[in-house]
Design a protein around this motif. Sequence first.
Motif, mmCIF file in Angstrom:
data_model
loop_
_atom_site.group_PDB
_atom_site.id
_atom_site.type_symbol
_atom_site.label_atom_id
_atom_site.label_comp_id
_atom_site.label_asym_id
_atom_site.label_seq_id
_atom_site.Cartn_x
_atom_site.Cartn_y
_atom_site.Cartn_z
ATOM 1 N N PHE A 1 3.780 6.991 -14.683
ATOM 2 C CA PHE A 1 2.762 5.958 -14.813
ATOM 3 C C PHE A 1 2.494 5.324 -13.441
ATOM 4 N N THR A 2 1.225 4.962 -13.189
ATOM 5 C CA THR A 2 0.817 4.569 -11.839
ATOM 6 C C THR A 2 0.093 3.219 -11.814
ATOM 7 N N PRO A 3 0.793 2.116 -12.012
ATOM 8 C CA PRO A 3 0.145 0.809 -11.827
ATOM 9 C C PRO A 3 -0.333 0.683 -10.383
ATOM 10 N N THR A 4 -1.543 0.192 -10.190
ATOM 11 C CA THR A 4 -2.159 0.215 -8.864
ATOM 12 C C THR A 4 -2.667 -1.161 -8.459
ATOM 13 N N TRP A 5 -2.291 -1.563 -7.253
ATOM 14 C CA TRP A 5 -2.849 -2.752 -6.625
ATOM 15 C C TRP A 5 -3.837 -2.292 -5.553
ATOM 16 N N TYR A 6 -4.653 -3.223 -5.082
ATOM 17 C CA TYR A 6 -5.744 -2.854 -4.178
ATOM 18 C C TYR A 6 -5.825 -3.810 -2.988
ATOM 19 N N GLN A 7 -6.374 -3.297 -1.896
ATOM 20 C CA GLN A 7 -6.773 -4.161 -0.795
ATOM 21 C C GLN A 7 -8.155 -3.736 -0.334
ATOM 22 N N LYS A 8 -8.966 -4.722 0.076
ATOM 23 C CA LYS A 8 -10.374 -4.447 0.364
ATOM 24 C C LYS A 8 -10.558 -3.672 1.664
ATOM 25 N N ARG A 9 -9.706 -3.977 2.660
ATOM 26 C CA ARG A 9 -9.853 -3.359 3.974
ATOM 27 C C ARG A 9 -8.540 -2.749 4.420
ATOM 28 N N VAL A 10 -8.616 -1.760 5.269
ATOM 29 C CA VAL A 10 -7.399 -1.107 5.758
ATOM 30 C C VAL A 10 -6.551 -2.068 6.582
ATOM 31 N N THR A 11 -7.159 -3.126 7.118
ATOM 32 C CA THR A 11 -6.436 -4.057 7.982
ATOM 33 C C THR A 11 -5.894 -5.271 7.242
ATOM 34 N N ASP A 12 -6.138 -5.383 5.925
ATOM 35 C CA ASP A 12 -5.660 -6.542 5.167
ATOM 36 C C ASP A 12 -4.143 -6.632 5.219
ATOM 37 N N SER A 13 -3.641 -7.838 5.017
ATOM 38 C CA SER A 13 -2.200 -8.064 5.143
ATOM 39 C C SER A 13 -1.467 -8.078 3.815
ATOM 40 N N ALA A 14 -2.182 -7.825 2.702
ATOM 41 C CA ALA A 14 -1.506 -7.822 1.402
ATOM 42 C C ALA A 14 -2.367 -7.144 0.355
ATOM 43 N N PRO A 15 -1.754 -6.325 -0.517
ATOM 44 C CA PRO A 15 -2.465 -5.824 -1.696
ATOM 45 C C PRO A 15 -2.447 -6.876 -2.792
ATOM 46 N N HIS A 16 -3.309 -6.707 -3.789
ATOM 47 C CA HIS A 16 -3.400 -7.684 -4.868
ATOM 48 C C HIS A 16 -3.818 -6.972 -6.154
ATOM 49 N N THR A 17 -3.586 -7.628 -7.270
ATOM 50 C CA THR A 17 -4.018 -7.070 -8.552
ATOM 51 C C THR A 17 -5.517 -7.268 -8.728
#
Length: 341
Positions: free
Chosen positions: A72-88
């Motif tokens: 199973f693959t729960p996935t978080w995201y970040q808008k830009r490659v340079t962001d400092s944190a992923p988020h739900t």
Amino acid sequence: MAAVLAVVTGCVSTGAGKGPAHGGTHASRPETGTTTMRGITLPSWYRTDYDSPAAPRYLRGIKATGARWVTFTPTWYQKRVTDSAPHTTEETASDASLRRIVQRAHAAGLKVMIKPHVDLPGDADRAEIRPRDRAAWFAAYRRFITHYADLAADTGAEQLAVGTELAGVSGDTTAWTKVIEAVRDHYDGPLTYAANYDEYQHIHFWKDLDLIGIDAYWPLAEKATTDPALLNRAWAPIRQKLAAYSARRHRRILFTEAGYVSQRGTTTAPYSWTVSTHPANAEQAAAYRALLDSFEGRKWWAGVCWWMWDDWPDSGETPARLAYTPRGKPAEEVLRRKWAG
């Protein structure tokens, strides 16, 4: 699979039975050294996917192939490659739904690997993530992955991946060592990292993990083919290199992902969702058969978790007849003959 979304008696990832508890030491785990994963991934693209009415049917279908594991693959995201944190986001499987799908998998007699992903919008490649503030990103990543380590421990998931295809940051060995140490404080089961096929040799923290994980999307041919001899020859040098690498690193190798769309030319670019618009079920099936014929029975090989069983109803951007799913295609019959037969 860096460019896309994406067992002898079990998938290296999922398992039935009582799970590990919090806070134990990194003890010897015979299952990582003696069994071979037979697994299939069931990804999620939306918060409630794992609560879909289709979920029990999908798990039954996976079990019927002879698979013993599901990922199973729960996935978080970040808008830009340079962001400092992923988020739900709304595309992140809810914790409650993930807990329920693990319970259902165990009830169906399947073992479980939880393989959290961090992704970028659209078709952007997660391997390009290069945060501007690396210290902040790794601090956030530790919170992200230990959250799922706790969930894996609480649900009795049999295996956990600490990362997937993060080539832009996977060279930071010191930071990853700290990530893995933090995960060990929360989860006692076997750990791996899912490196892309062109990334694994650049990973220097395998000694801290139980298995070398590779997403095995090597191109095997220059043009579309269903020739098993040609495909087996293509795997031979890759297999030899992997056997030597396993020996040097003193770890077995698990194919944390492998898969082929049912499109003409899939063996030329297994990592692509869009090789062509022409269905090619026979080529997909030949690729499944060649991988299993080439690796099954090798003691250093810890198995495969195929990408992927299916999209959820009404969620797939690629028509099922062209997608990675083997369900209802000759590739499913390959699995049934190899695993269930």
